[in-house]
Scaffold this motif. Sequence first.
Motif, PDB file in Angstrom:
ATOM      1  N   MET A 119       0.825  -1.215   0.088  1.00 32.10           N
ATOM      2  CA  MET A 119      -0.173  -0.174  -0.224  1.00 32.10           C
ATOM      3  C   MET A 119       0.928   1.276   0.113  1.00 32.10           C
ATOM      4  SD  MET A 119      -3.296   1.018   2.286  1.00 32.10           S
ATOM      5  CE  MET A 119      -2.666   1.456   3.841  1.00 32.10           C
ATOM      6  N   THR A 120       0.788   2.082  -1.065  1.00 32.51           N
ATOM      7  CA  THR A 120       1.719   3.386  -1.275  1.00 32.51           C
ATOM      8  C   THR A 120       0.899   4.405  -0.994  1.00 32.51           C
ATOM      9  OG1 THR A 120       3.008   2.057  -2.761  1.00 32.51           O
ATOM     10  CG2 THR A 120       3.071   4.452  -2.866  1.00 32.51           C
ATOM     11  N   GLY A 121       1.508   5.421  -0.117  1.00 28.82           N
ATOM     12  CA  GLY A 121       0.658   6.717  -0.081  1.00 28.82           C
ATOM     13  C   GLY A 121       1.470   7.858  -0.617  1.00 28.82           C
TER      14      GLY A 121
ATOM     15  N   SER B  89     -14.506   4.751  11.478  1.00 27.22           N
ATOM     16  CA  SER B  89     -14.396   4.362   9.974  1.00 27.22           C
ATOM     17  C   SER B  89     -13.479   4.326   9.223  1.00 27.22           C
ATOM     18  CB  SER B  89     -15.645   5.081   9.251  1.00 27.22           C
ATOM     19  OG  SER B  89     -17.073   5.042   9.788  1.00 27.22           O
ATOM     20  N   VAL B  90     -12.391   5.206   9.480  1.00 29.81           N
ATOM     21  CA  VAL B  90     -11.328   5.321   8.969  1.00 29.81           C
ATOM     22  C   VAL B  90     -10.193   4.051   9.252  1.00 29.81           C
ATOM     23  CG1 VAL B  90      -8.975   6.497   9.055  1.00 29.81           C
ATOM     24  CG2 VAL B  90     -10.827   8.023   8.963  1.00 29.81           C
ATOM     25  N   ALA B  91     -10.467   3.676  10.340  1.00 25.05           N
ATOM     26  CA  ALA B  91      -9.825   2.266  10.571  1.00 25.05           C
ATOM     27  C   ALA B  91     -10.198   1.147   9.984  1.00 25.05           C
ATOM     28  CB  ALA B  91      -9.882   1.885  12.352  1.00 25.05           C
ATOM     29  N   GLN B  92     -11.565   1.240   9.801  1.00 25.14           N
ATOM     30  CA  GLN B  92     -12.202   0.030   9.162  1.00 25.14           C
ATOM     31  C   GLN B  92     -11.505   0.040   7.500  1.00 25.14           C
ATOM     32  OE1 GLN B  92     -16.314   1.041   9.645  1.00 25.14           O
ATOM     33  NE2 GLN B  92     -16.247   0.022  11.799  1.00 25.14           N
ATOM     34  N   VAL B  93     -11.756   1.191   6.905  1.00 18.29           N
ATOM     35  CA  VAL B  93     -11.231   1.367   5.386  1.00 18.29           C
ATOM     36  C   VAL B  93      -9.909   1.207   5.315  1.00 18.29           C
ATOM     37  CG1 VAL B  93     -11.178   3.272   3.665  1.00 18.29           C
ATOM     38  CG2 VAL B  93     -13.188   3.097   5.163  1.00 18.29           C
ATOM     39  N   VAL B  94      -9.010   1.944   6.248  1.00 20.94           N
ATOM     40  CA  VAL B  94      -7.514   1.382   6.225  1.00 20.94           C
ATOM     41  C   VAL B  94      -7.146   0.076   6.305  1.00 20.94           C
ATOM     42  CG1 VAL B  94      -5.503   1.982   7.085  1.00 20.94           C
ATOM     43  CG2 VAL B  94      -6.960   3.614   6.705  1.00 20.94           C
ATOM     44  N   SER B  95      -8.041  -0.689   7.080  1.00 21.67           N
ATOM     45  CA  SER B  95      -7.666  -2.257   7.396  1.00 21.67           C
ATOM     46  C   SER B  95      -8.130  -2.751   6.065  1.00 21.67           C
ATOM     47  CB  SER B  95      -8.643  -2.636   8.443  1.00 21.67           C
ATOM     48  OG  SER B  95      -8.469  -4.049   8.657  1.00 21.67           O
ATOM     49  N   GLU B  96      -9.142  -2.536   5.430  1.00 20.50           N
ATOM     50  CA  GLU B  96      -9.713  -3.282   4.116  1.00 20.50           C
ATOM     51  C   GLU B  96      -8.584  -2.989   3.049  1.00 20.50           C
ATOM     52  OE1 GLU B  96     -12.225  -5.426   3.501  1.00 20.50           O
ATOM     53  OE2 GLU B  96     -11.847  -5.431   5.590  1.00 20.50           O
ATOM     54  N   LEU B  97      -8.149  -1.630   2.991  1.00 25.65           N
ATOM     55  CA  LEU B  97      -7.086  -1.305   1.906  1.00 25.65           C
ATOM     56  C   LEU B  97      -5.878  -2.147   2.100  1.00 25.65           C
ATOM     57  CD1 LEU B  97      -7.914   2.426   1.365  1.00 25.65           C
ATOM     58  CD2 LEU B  97      -8.304   0.555  -0.340  1.00 25.65           C
TER      59      LEU B  97
ATOM     60  N   ARG C  69      -5.630  -5.060   3.736  1.00 23.79           N
ATOM     61  CA  ARG C  69      -5.842  -6.338   3.376  1.00 23.79           C
ATOM     62  C   ARG C  69      -5.793  -6.728   1.705  1.00 23.79           C
ATOM     63  NH1 ARG C  69      -9.894  -9.728   1.718  1.00 23.79           N
ATOM     64  NH2 ARG C  69     -11.235  -7.733   1.296  1.00 23.79           N
ATOM     65  N   MET C  70      -6.379  -5.847   0.981  1.00 19.66           N
ATOM     66  CA  MET C  70      -6.299  -6.128  -0.382  1.00 19.66           C
ATOM     67  C   MET C  70      -4.745  -5.813  -0.816  1.00 19.66           C
ATOM     68  SD  MET C  70      -7.629  -6.343  -3.263  1.00 19.66           S
ATOM     69  CE  MET C  70      -9.600  -5.870  -3.059  1.00 19.66           C
ATOM     70  N   ALA C  71      -3.999  -4.663  -0.464  1.00 23.03           N
ATOM     71  CA  ALA C  71      -2.493  -4.575  -0.826  1.00 23.03           C
ATOM     72  C   ALA C  71      -1.761  -5.529  -0.569  1.00 23.03           C
ATOM     73  CB  ALA C  71      -2.319  -3.131  -0.278  1.00 23.03           C
ATOM     74  N   SER C  72      -1.995  -6.469   0.816  1.00 21.90           N
ATOM     75  CA  SER C  72      -0.943  -7.380   1.306  1.00 21.90           C
ATOM     76  C   SER C  72      -0.990  -8.557   0.346  1.00 21.90           C
ATOM     77  CB  SER C  72      -1.504  -7.743   2.599  1.00 21.90           C
ATOM     78  OG  SER C  72      -2.555  -8.288   2.674  1.00 21.90           O
ATOM     79  N   GLN C  73      -2.170  -8.893  -0.526  1.00 24.17           N
ATOM     80  CA  GLN C  73      -1.788  -9.901  -1.446  1.00 24.17           C
ATOM     81  C   GLN C  73      -0.697  -9.529  -2.382  1.00 24.17           C
ATOM     82  OE1 GLN C  73      -5.849 -10.934  -2.889  1.00 24.17           O
ATOM     83  NE2 GLN C  73      -6.698  -9.305  -2.030  1.00 24.17           N
ATOM     84  N   PRO C  74      -0.025 -10.782  -2.929  1.00 27.15           N
ATOM     85  CA  PRO C  74       1.394 -10.590  -3.764  1.00 27.15           C
ATOM     86  C   PRO C  74       1.010  -9.926  -5.155  1.00 27.15           C
ATOM     87  CG  PRO C  74       0.954 -12.771  -2.639  1.00 27.15           C
ATOM     88  CD  PRO C  74      -0.340 -12.048  -2.172  1.00 27.15           C
TER      89      PRO C  74
ATOM     90  N   GLU D 295      -1.714  10.042   9.987  1.00 27.60           N
ATOM     91  CA  GLU D 295      -2.020   8.775  10.691  1.00 27.60           C
ATOM     92  C   GLU D 295      -2.142   7.701   9.447  1.00 27.60           C
ATOM     93  OE1 GLU D 295      -3.410  11.547  11.384  1.00 27.60           O
ATOM     94  OE2 GLU D 295      -2.782  11.860  13.408  1.00 27.60           O
ATOM     95  N   VAL D 296      -3.022   7.819   8.389  1.00 27.42           N
ATOM     96  CA  VAL D 296      -3.181   6.931   7.477  1.00 27.42           C
ATOM     97  C   VAL D 296      -1.866   6.601   6.736  1.00 27.42           C
ATOM     98  CG1 VAL D 296      -4.556   6.666   5.276  1.00 27.42           C
ATOM     99  CG2 VAL D 296      -5.556   7.678   7.156  1.00 27.42           C
ATOM    100  N   ALA D 297      -1.034   7.786   6.496  1.00 26.10           N
ATOM    101  CA  ALA D 297       0.225   7.610   5.605  1.00 26.10           C
ATOM    102  C   ALA D 297       1.029   6.636   6.426  1.00 26.10           C
ATOM    103  CB  ALA D 297       0.785   8.869   5.284  1.00 26.10           C
ATOM    104  N   ALA D 298       1.098   6.885   7.742  1.00 22.20           N
ATOM    105  CA  ALA D 298       1.911   6.013   8.606  1.00 22.20           C
ATOM    106  C   ALA D 298       1.870   4.452   8.604  1.00 22.20           C
ATOM    107  CB  ALA D 298       1.595   6.551  10.184  1.00 22.20           C
ATOM    108  N   GLN D 299       0.437   4.260   7.965  1.00 14.91           N
ATOM    109  CA  GLN D 299       0.212   2.621   7.860  1.00 14.91           C
ATOM    110  C   GLN D 299       0.372   2.113   6.336  1.00 14.91           C
ATOM    111  OE1 GLN D 299      -3.450   1.481  10.063  1.00 14.91           O
ATOM    112  NE2 GLN D 299      -3.921   3.695  10.198  1.00 14.91           N
ATOM    113  N   CYS D 300       0.991   2.852   5.424  1.00 16.08           N
ATOM    114  CA  CYS D 300       1.451   2.564   4.284  1.00 16.08           C
ATOM    115  C   CYS D 300       2.733   1.738   4.413  1.00 16.08           C
ATOM    116  CB  CYS D 300       1.641   3.939   3.204  1.00 16.08           C
ATOM    117  SG  CYS D 300      -0.305   4.441   3.168  1.00 16.08           S
ATOM    118  N   ASP D 301       2.849   1.032   3.255  1.00 15.01           N
ATOM    119  CA  ASP D 301       4.264   0.416   3.331  1.00 15.01           C
ATOM    120  C   ASP D 301       5.170   1.425   2.612  1.00 15.01           C
ATOM    121  OD1 ASP D 301       3.470  -2.371   4.081  1.00 15.01           O
ATOM    122  OD2 ASP D 301       2.044  -2.140   2.062  1.00 15.01           O
ATOM    123  N   ARG D 302       4.698   2.283   1.948  1.00 14.22           N
ATOM    124  CA  ARG D 302       5.744   3.290   1.449  1.00 14.22           C
ATOM    125  C   ARG D 302       5.039   4.427   1.297  1.00 14.22           C
ATOM    126  NH1 ARG D 302       7.863   3.365  -4.752  1.00 14.22           N
ATOM    127  NH2 ARG D 302       9.440   5.210  -4.344  1.00 14.22           N
TER     128      ARG D 302
END
Length: 233
Positions: A39-41, A180-188, A190-195, A207-214
């Motif tokens: 997940m890239t921010g 709701s932010v937590a729910q949405v970020v969690s779903e994104l 989850r999707m992005a973690s698939q190879p 806060e949202v950017a901090a949860q991105c992989d990049r």
Amino acid sequence: MLSDKGIIAENLCKDFAVREDETVPVLRNINLSIALGQMTGIVGPSGSGKSTLLYCLAGLEPASSGSVQVLGENIATMRRTQSAKFRRDHLGFVFQSYNLVPSMTVEDNLKLPFILRGQKFPRTAAAQTLQRLHIASLLKKNVTLLSGGEQQRVALARVLIANPQIIFADEPTGALDSESVAQVVSELKRMASQPDHAVVMVTHSAEVAAQCDRVIHLRDGQMVSGDEGQVGI
């Protein structure tokens, strides 16, 4: 899956015409690669070119110069019908404006992409997604009766259920409360973690950017940082 290359932009520039003989540069020599499985921010001050970069990477806005490859394909060289089919089959979009059909119920909006593709609606996967986003009770409601936050989650659910390889999201948490932010970020995530999947997201939220992989930082249309973990906005 078409390719494991994700997104590659080389010397990407975008200018907008302000008068017949004058243009304003919005993006300047962007060079980046975005891998699948992440997940890239995209962050930066207002007017830095974040949304323009997102649209150029997704093929929704043509570059003035340079190139963009998505899943190994150059969308810019495709005919209009080819690029529309490519986006329909492989990419998903979550916009600030939601892009829901106001005359339809939530259920009908969720089914629409599958009707257009001539595919069967995945009821089980849809029900699970709606439960995780806490909007299952809204299924039969007209979307005009929903709050902005509820409409945003419906728009996200529509994309998640379609299961595209890459999701492009422009401020997907802007209209949401903290839960709701937590729910949405969690779903994104989850999707992005698939190879073979990825999420590319514009956000103003540290806060949202901090949860991105990049995190890709823009300033005045240029990349000033693209390092994992650097989330200052």
